[in-house]
Design a protein around this motif. Structure first.
Motif, short mmCIF file in Angstrom:
data_model
loop_
_atom_site.label_atom_id
_atom_site.label_comp_id
_atom_site.label_asym_id
_atom_site.label_seq_id
_atom_site.Cartn_x
_atom_site.Cartn_y
_atom_site.Cartn_z
N GLY A 13 0.80 -1.22 0.00
CA GLY A 13 0.00 0.00 0.00
C GLY A 13 0.83 1.26 0.00
O GLY A 13 0.34 2.34 0.35
N LYS A 14 2.09 1.16 -0.41
CA LYS A 14 2.96 2.33 -0.48
C LYS A 14 2.89 2.94 -1.87
O LYS A 14 3.01 2.23 -2.87
CB LYS A 14 4.41 1.97 -0.15
N LEU A 15 2.69 4.23 -1.93
CA LEU A 15 2.58 4.93 -3.21
C LEU A 15 3.88 4.79 -4.00
O LEU A 15 4.97 5.01 -3.47
CB LEU A 15 2.26 6.40 -2.96
N THR A 16 3.77 4.42 -5.26
CA THR A 16 4.94 4.23 -6.11
C THR A 16 5.18 5.43 -7.02
O THR A 16 6.13 5.42 -7.81
CB THR A 16 4.77 2.97 -6.98
N GLU A 17 4.34 6.45 -6.91
CA GLU A 17 4.43 7.62 -7.77
C GLU A 17 4.94 8.83 -7.00
O GLU A 17 4.78 8.94 -5.80
CB GLU A 17 3.05 7.95 -8.35
N THR A 18 5.57 9.74 -7.74
CA THR A 18 5.91 11.04 -7.18
C THR A 18 5.04 12.08 -7.88
O THR A 18 4.60 11.87 -9.02
CB THR A 18 7.39 11.37 -7.40
#
Length: 257
Positions: free
Chosen positions: A86-91
């Motif tokens: 559930g960790k965001l992979t986008e910046t």
């Protein structure tokens, strides 16, 4: 959605925040959102359309009480913007307010009352009687953190009311139609067809009477409709991400959002 009792997406329970019961409770920041990993469609408000349409397709759910949805995946259980934890992979990615609101929300504690109380999901690991973290109350009074949480939830509730009015107007004007997107993979024999959502009927939009068009233009509704329509091109980007991750369902399957 849960049943018996019915709870909103993500929530496993609701408990009113109390200066007595939770006097020494604190909030810890979270680096991951495990509840998000398997969610592909997130409710959004019309206030968010200008930002959401840059990153995700915006569609409308099916049924009488349709709501706007941001698609983080095209198939149930697939979210291409977060990893398995559930960790965001986008910046530079816009996270919908519905996600940022969790684990809090305003809710009516009694069916016969219109008063809303700040509640939270007691199963969340970000709030509790921790030794570390930011306090929810100081000397029996809401801390600045709690005041900010309340203000955010009040703004979200107001945006939700504006969204309901927007959806009523869409229904009254008859602008919603059953949506369908067909995507052909290079070298594939059968196209992938996605249905089970609603979208704006561009022909009906173009055929609106002058007074109707003027009304939605003056109300600020028209740019929101085009934000939705422009965002639909991102479905192919989502599909490409799924294909790269090996998470594309068989062509004959027709997922519902």
């Amino acid at each position: 959605m849960a049943s018996a009792p019915q709870l909103p997406l993500f929530y496993n329970g609701l408990e009113p925040l109390s200066s007595e019961t939770h006097a020494d409770w604190k909030v810890r920041p979270a680096e991951t959102a495990p509840f998000l990993a398997g969610q592909h469609a997130i409710p959004v408000t019309i206030d968010e359309f200008p930002l959401v349409q840059r990153h995700m397709p915006i569609v409308f759910s099916v049924g009488e009480d349709a709501i706007p949805l941001a698609l983080m995946g095209l198939n149930e259980g697939v979210n291409v913007f977060v990893d398995e934890a559930g960790k965001l992979t986008e910046t530079n990615f816009y996270v919908p307010a519905y996600i940022r609101r969790y684990p809090y929300m305003l809710a009516r504690l009694r069916p016969d009352s219109q008063d809303l109380s700040l509640c939270f999901d007691p199963t969340s690991e970000t709030i509790g009687a921790f030794e570390d973290g930011e306090p929810l109350f100081t000397d029996g009074q809401p801390s600045q953190l709690t005041k900010d949480i309340l203000a955010f939830n009040e703004q979200f509730e107001q945006a939700g009311q504006r969204t309901q009015m927007f959806m009523k107007e869409l229904k009254d004007l008859g602008l919603l139609m059953d949506g369908e997107v067909t995507i052909q993979m290079d070298g594939g024999e059968q196209p992938f067809i996605y249905r089970g959502f609603q979208m704006i009927d561009e022909k009906k939009l173009a055929d609106l009477r002058g007074d109707q068009l003027r009304k939605i233009s003056q109300s600020g509704m028209l740019p929101l409709l085009y934000a939705h329509l422009f965002s639909l091109s991102l479905m192919r980007d989502i599909f490409a991400r799924q294909a790269q991750a090996g998470k594309v369902a068989a062509p004959q399957m027709q997922p519902s959002f």
